[in-house]
Design an enzyme around this catalytic site. Sequence first.
Site, PDB file in Angstrom:
ATOM      1  CG  ASN A   1       1.026 -82.553  68.025  1.00 27.23           C
ATOM      2  OD1 ASN A   1      -0.120 -82.545  68.882  1.00 27.23           O
ATOM      3  ND2 ASN A   1       2.242 -83.628  68.298  1.00 27.23           N
ATOM      4  CE  LYS A   2       4.590 -83.108  62.374  1.00 23.99           C
ATOM      5  NZ  LYS A   2       4.483 -83.496  63.544  1.00 23.99           N
ATOM      6  CG  ASN A   3       4.191 -74.784  61.755  1.00 23.28           C
ATOM      7  OD1 ASN A   3       4.233 -75.901  63.171  1.00 23.28           O
ATOM      8  ND2 ASN A   3       4.805 -74.352  62.052  1.00 23.28           N
TER       9      ASN A   3
END
Length: 396
Positions: free
Chosen positions: A189-191
């Site tokens: 889910n992270k950048n």
Amino acid sequence: MTHARREAFLPFTRPMVGQEEIAELIDSIESGWLTTGPKAARFEAALEAYNGVPHCLVMNSATTAQEITLQCLGLQPGDEVITTALTWVSTLSTIVLQGGVPVLVDIDPATLNLDPAGLEAAITPRTRGIIPVHLTGLPAPMDAIWRIAKAHGLWVVEDAAQAMGARYRGCRIGADPRSVFTVFSFHPNKNMTTGEGGAIAFHDDAFEGRIKRLRFHGIERDAWKRFAKEGSPHFDVTEPARKANFMDIQAAIGLHQLKKLDGFNARRGHLFRRYLDLMADLGEVLLPVAGDEVHQHCFHLFVLRIRPEKARMDRDAFVARLKDENIGTGIHYRPAHVHSFYRDFYAARPHALPKGGLPHTEWSGERLLSLPLWPGLTEEDQDQVVAAIKHVLAHP
Ligand SMILES: Cc1ncc(COP(=O)(O)O)c(C=O)c1O
């Protein structure tokens, strides 16, 4: 105007893994070296260069990374660490697992980040440190946090799980040595992602050996070198430790994700500002702040808060209605202290909450939701999200 429901479900996020990552993964698989090896080492060097820190060591998650930082700092049973309840639960659980007590302060309702105004009152003789969280990718107000930490002899560990690419006063998160450790996450889910993964950025050379031991069986030497031609099969265990090493197949993804990160974040910023423009006239919701020159956002999440009295529905009803419209959302987060374990934990330790409770955390925690935001989101997707929001608000 008639409203057309979006045809396919739109998730609130998606990882952006492309052909470069796939080719590098195949290269790793064909090389015969899957686990920790030369690519993990290259990824660490690339992270150090990107973040402007002398050391950045990788492991299986940010949760493990935070556990290891607390072990390195020698957190003892009964020690107190000040943090926020508006975070992923690992910020608290890693303290509790070590026997420590997370002492909670309220958030600033404008930013959702820990409000330094609550820090002084939370400090006791048992306080050891402060863990600010850069929630949504918006840097916490570090100057005030560092100043108070210094005045009271406390360490600072930054939970930057959501903040790869963000900057504070122009410097990358983690680059300022006033924080002893900064922890990043590479969850999908992270950048940027490595599948699963986390890292600890730090400045003091003295921690390097300990972190390497704590992530891999208490063995300091890079394990992969044991099997390489130049290596020796002998090794020494100096303390018991977990197995949390980072694989080359994770690094294969990460090496290319890191190269793409600034582009990803620029696109996220564009979409974030576009959401602000498209919803500027909506009185039923509270829009997030986009940061400023000091707090340079990496636009991890676009967190909206609904005003139930104006919208005539609560957050959960709003989320359900958006789902009916095929719009996915997230909740970041249900505050930690309202989960059943922590309700009991704080009932037994009332001193670990402020006297007036956490009114801003609870107010926001009941009203917030995250809208779809990732670099591959199209403006058309975004228009459909906003159209669905307007439709639902017009038909409560
Ligand atoms: C603020 C925060 N802290 C810690 C974590 C834990 O990261 P990981 O899943 O890599 O353990 C996350 C992940 O969601 C997070 O958002």
